[in-house]
Write a protein that holds these residues in place. Structure first.
Motif, PDB file in Angstrom:
ATOM      1  N   SER A 114      92.543  25.011 -22.606  1.00 43.76           N
ATOM      2  CA  SER A 114      93.757  24.492 -23.024  1.00 43.76           C
ATOM      3  C   SER A 114      93.558  23.458 -24.235  1.00 43.76           C
ATOM      4  O   SER A 114      92.832  22.341 -24.046  1.00 43.76           O
ATOM      5  CB  SER A 114      94.555  23.878 -21.909  1.00 43.76           C
ATOM      6  N   SER A 115      94.206  23.874 -25.357  1.00 41.31           N
ATOM      7  CA  SER A 115      94.059  22.992 -26.444  1.00 41.31           C
ATOM      8  C   SER A 115      94.966  21.749 -26.268  1.00 41.31           C
ATOM      9  O   SER A 115      94.714  20.666 -26.628  1.00 41.31           O
ATOM     10  CB  SER A 115      94.782  23.727 -27.968  1.00 41.31           C
ATOM     11  N   SER A 116      96.433  21.949 -25.532  1.00 40.20           N
ATOM     12  CA  SER A 116      97.023  20.867 -24.947  1.00 40.20           C
ATOM     13  C   SER A 116      96.250  19.811 -24.241  1.00 40.20           C
ATOM     14  O   SER A 116      96.442  18.738 -24.651  1.00 40.20           O
ATOM     15  CB  SER A 116      98.296  21.470 -24.574  1.00 40.20           C
ATOM     16  N   HIS A 117      95.706  20.311 -23.147  1.00 38.75           N
ATOM     17  CA  HIS A 117      94.883  19.291 -22.544  1.00 38.75           C
ATOM     18  C   HIS A 117      93.881  18.539 -23.089  1.00 38.75           C
ATOM     19  O   HIS A 117      93.371  17.469 -22.776  1.00 38.75           O
ATOM     20  CB  HIS A 117      94.521  19.904 -21.029  1.00 38.75           C
ATOM     21  N   GLY A 121      93.772  14.707 -23.295  1.00 41.04           N
ATOM     22  CA  GLY A 121      92.322  14.239 -22.650  1.00 41.04           C
ATOM     23  C   GLY A 121      91.898  13.516 -23.664  1.00 41.04           C
ATOM     24  O   GLY A 121      91.332  12.053 -23.717  1.00 41.04           O
ATOM     25  N   GLY A 122      91.940  13.848 -24.995  1.00 41.73           N
ATOM     26  CA  GLY A 122      91.083  13.125 -25.973  1.00 41.73           C
ATOM     27  C   GLY A 122      91.714  11.870 -26.419  1.00 41.73           C
ATOM     28  O   GLY A 122      91.174  10.650 -26.345  1.00 41.73           O
ATOM     29  N   VAL A 123      93.212  11.785 -26.590  1.00 42.20           N
ATOM     30  CA  VAL A 123      94.132  10.648 -26.814  1.00 42.20           C
ATOM     31  C   VAL A 123      94.060   9.723 -25.748  1.00 42.20           C
ATOM     32  O   VAL A 123      93.695   8.309 -25.956  1.00 42.20           O
ATOM     33  CB  VAL A 123      95.399  11.184 -27.249  1.00 42.20           C
ATOM     34  N   ALA A 124      94.012  10.279 -24.441  1.00 42.82           N
ATOM     35  CA  ALA A 124      93.916   9.143 -23.502  1.00 42.82           C
ATOM     36  C   ALA A 124      92.566   8.568 -23.156  1.00 42.82           C
ATOM     37  O   ALA A 124      92.734   7.463 -22.798  1.00 42.82           O
ATOM     38  CB  ALA A 124      94.320   9.906 -22.133  1.00 42.82           C
ATOM     39  N   GLY A 125      91.532   9.250 -23.293  1.00 41.95           N
ATOM     40  CA  GLY A 125      90.105   8.611 -23.254  1.00 41.95           C
ATOM     41  C   GLY A 125      90.110   7.812 -24.520  1.00 41.95           C
ATOM     42  O   GLY A 125      89.510   6.517 -24.210  1.00 41.95           O
ATOM     43  N   ALA A 126      90.292   7.993 -25.526  1.00 50.15           N
ATOM     44  CA  ALA A 126      90.151   7.076 -26.692  1.00 50.15           C
ATOM     45  C   ALA A 126      91.094   5.898 -26.424  1.00 50.15           C
ATOM     46  O   ALA A 126      90.984   4.786 -26.682  1.00 50.15           O
ATOM     47  CB  ALA A 126      90.496   7.915 -28.083  1.00 50.15           C
ATOM     48  N   ILE A 319      88.123  21.115 -16.170  1.00 49.86           N
ATOM     49  CA  ILE A 319      87.237  20.029 -16.855  1.00 49.86           C
ATOM     50  C   ILE A 319      87.738  19.800 -18.144  1.00 49.86           C
ATOM     51  O   ILE A 319      86.966  18.817 -18.583  1.00 49.86           O
ATOM     52  CB  ILE A 319      85.816  20.821 -16.810  1.00 49.86           C
ATOM     53  N   THR A 320      88.652  20.301 -18.778  1.00 46.46           N
ATOM     54  CA  THR A 320      89.112  19.903 -20.044  1.00 46.46           C
ATOM     55  C   THR A 320      89.433  18.611 -20.292  1.00 46.46           C
ATOM     56  O   THR A 320      88.980  17.912 -21.227  1.00 46.46           O
ATOM     57  CB  THR A 320      90.191  21.180 -20.463  1.00 46.46           C
ATOM     58  N   ILE A 321      90.402  17.944 -19.471  1.00 48.15           N
ATOM     59  CA  ILE A 321      90.874  16.821 -19.599  1.00 48.15           C
ATOM     60  C   ILE A 321      89.824  15.411 -19.385  1.00 48.15           C
ATOM     61  O   ILE A 321      89.785  14.652 -20.354  1.00 48.15           O
ATOM     62  CB  ILE A 321      92.363  16.384 -18.795  1.00 48.15           C
ATOM     63  N   PRO A 322      88.970  15.823 -18.256  1.00 49.66           N
ATOM     64  CA  PRO A 322      87.821  14.806 -18.262  1.00 49.66           C
ATOM     65  C   PRO A 322      87.006  14.894 -19.484  1.00 49.66           C
ATOM     66  O   PRO A 322      86.370  13.762 -19.790  1.00 49.66           O
ATOM     67  CB  PRO A 322      87.302  15.111 -16.698  1.00 49.66           C
ATOM     68  N   ALA A 324      87.357  16.046 -22.524  1.00 46.72           N
ATOM     69  CA  ALA A 324      87.728  15.723 -23.680  1.00 46.72           C
ATOM     70  C   ALA A 324      88.036  14.016 -23.948  1.00 46.72           C
ATOM     71  O   ALA A 324      87.981  13.466 -24.817  1.00 46.72           O
ATOM     72  CB  ALA A 324      89.187  16.439 -23.949  1.00 46.72           C
ATOM     73  N   GLY A 325      88.419  13.547 -22.503  1.00 42.07           N
ATOM     74  CA  GLY A 325      88.604  12.064 -22.550  1.00 42.07           C
ATOM     75  C   GLY A 325      87.439  11.415 -22.623  1.00 42.07           C
ATOM     76  O   GLY A 325      87.321  10.419 -23.277  1.00 42.07           O
ATOM     77  N   ALA A 326      86.343  11.892 -21.982  1.00 44.19           N
ATOM     78  CA  ALA A 326      85.156  10.957 -22.174  1.00 44.19           C
ATOM     79  C   ALA A 326      84.544  11.167 -23.646  1.00 44.19           C
ATOM     80  O   ALA A 326      84.065  10.188 -24.234  1.00 44.19           O
ATOM     81  CB  ALA A 326      84.078  11.601 -21.187  1.00 44.19           C
ATOM     82  N   LEU A 327      84.580  12.284 -24.264  1.00 37.37           N
ATOM     83  CA  LEU A 327      84.218  12.424 -25.717  1.00 37.37           C
ATOM     84  C   LEU A 327      85.187  11.553 -26.660  1.00 37.37           C
ATOM     85  O   LEU A 327      84.747  10.984 -27.563  1.00 37.37           O
ATOM     86  CB  LEU A 327      84.500  13.825 -26.156  1.00 37.37           C
ATOM     87  N   GLY A 328      86.496  11.346 -26.297  1.00 41.10           N
ATOM     88  CA  GLY A 328      87.487  10.745 -26.973  1.00 41.10           C
ATOM     89  C   GLY A 328      86.845   9.220 -27.049  1.00 41.10           C
ATOM     90  O   GLY A 328      86.908   8.390 -27.844  1.00 41.10           O
TER      91      GLY A 328
END
Length: 339
Positions: A114-117, A121-126, A319-322, A324-328
């Motif tokens: 999911s691009s949305s997730h 995830g990226g925005v929330a993690g950052a 796994i997408t949100i976690p 992307a969140g860690a990457l962010g």
């Protein structure tokens, strides 16, 4: 108001994500249409792109509840606070880039994640790395993101299953010519699905633009029409070029779809995405389309569904949100030094 170079550079980055989103997720709207041979790939992508170019402007009439959810994911008071501009610019840059990198990675392997997730995830993690966990609007996160990760695929599966069962019962005495009806009826359903996909997905990019406006001191009371136009154009361009690896995975990797299956899947997915948009939920077209195909396949021949492929898709959803969140969060630490 003069917004500065930083705003426009990051606005371009937002629309790079939007293009990748169209390339990555948008192809889901034509996957079954192409797989069922109702339309050849290039005309299908061109028609879907035309629809996706127009539908984002519906926010001017229907409202922008999805973009409001994205905008409120991180508390405005944190990224607009006096002296927070450098951290805020690093935060939003990291969030967008994390989403782009994860999308490109999953596209490379043909996984309809999911691009949305990835964006959420990226925005929330950052955001957590920049401002702490208190900056995240957890009510929105759990209620309109995480809940929908579980709810929309379940609804799509069940609705796809029931709709195909109904169609099989209604056409049990029909001649072979019924296939011609479903072949052409798919064009209408695909238009419905593409409209709702673009209406939901364009608002995610618009929501990030509104965060950027807040960071740079712009007017956040009204959505700029130029942001709608840019999101529409980038989604349309992305889908026009098509992610054929994901089209193959969704269109043929889960179940061997015929016109009746494609019709049921498209109708299901379009209705679920529309319902979620009206609720303000930034949902995943990849999840919804894939789940509807699983439901449709199960309604006819449960054993013919490629559950090993479905399992890999399911893992990507979790796994997408976690990731992307860690990457962010990691990218924020890098960009915080730069900014």
């Amino acid at each position: 108001m003069h917004l500065g170079t930083s705003f426009w550079i990051l606005a371009v980055l937002v629309f790079v994500f939007t293009y990748v989103n169209g390339f990555h997720d948008g192809c889901n709207v034509v996957a079954t249409l192409i797989a069922s041979r109702a339309m050849k790939p290039q005309p299908a992508l061109a028609w879907a792109a035309a629809v996706e170019l127009l539908s984002p402007f519906a926010v001017l009439l229907i409202g922008s509840s999805v973009s409001d959810t994205i905008k409120k994911l991180v508390g405005e008071a944190f990224y607009t606070a006096p002296g927070a501009r450098q951290a805020a610019l690093a935060f939003i840059t990291a969030g967008i880039l994390a989403a782009i990198l994860w999308n490109v990675t999953t596209w490379r392997f043909g996984i309809p994640a999911s691009s949305s997730h990835a964006l959420i995830g990226g925005v929330a993690g950052a955001g957590m790395a920049a401002f702490g966990t208190g900056a995240i609007s957890w009510g929105y996160f759990w209620g309109k993101v995480v809940l929908m990760i579980f709810l929309t695929p379940a609804v799509s599966f069940a609705a796809g299953f029931l709709i195909l069962k109904l169609l099989l019962w209604l056409t049990r005495s029909a001649s072979v010519g019924i296939n011609r009806f479903f072949t052409y009826a798919q064009w209408v359903n695909m238009t419905f699905l593409a409209f709702n996909h673009s209406f939901n997905d364009s608002q995610k990019s618009i929501g990030i633009v509104m965060i950027l406006l807040g960071i740079c001191g712009g007017d956040v009371s009204v959505i700029p029409v130029w942001s709608i136009a840019c999101a529409a154009a980038c989604l349309a361009c992305g889908i026009a070029f098509g992610g054929f690896k994901i089209i193959k995975t969704v269109g043929t990797g889960i179940y061997k779809v015929q016109p009746i299956h494609s019709f049921a899947s498209q109708l299901t997915a379009g209705a679920v995405i529309l319902s979620a948009s009206l609720l303000g939920a930034p949902v995943s077209a990849s999840q919804i389309v894939s789940s509807s195909i699983m439901g449709v396949g199960s309604a006819e021949r449960y054993r013919a569904v490629h559950w090993n492929v479905a399992g890999k898709i399911l893992i990507s959803w979790f796994i997408t949100i976690p990731i992307a969140g860690a990457l962010g969060a990691v990218l924020y630490l890098v960009f915080h030094v730069i900014f």
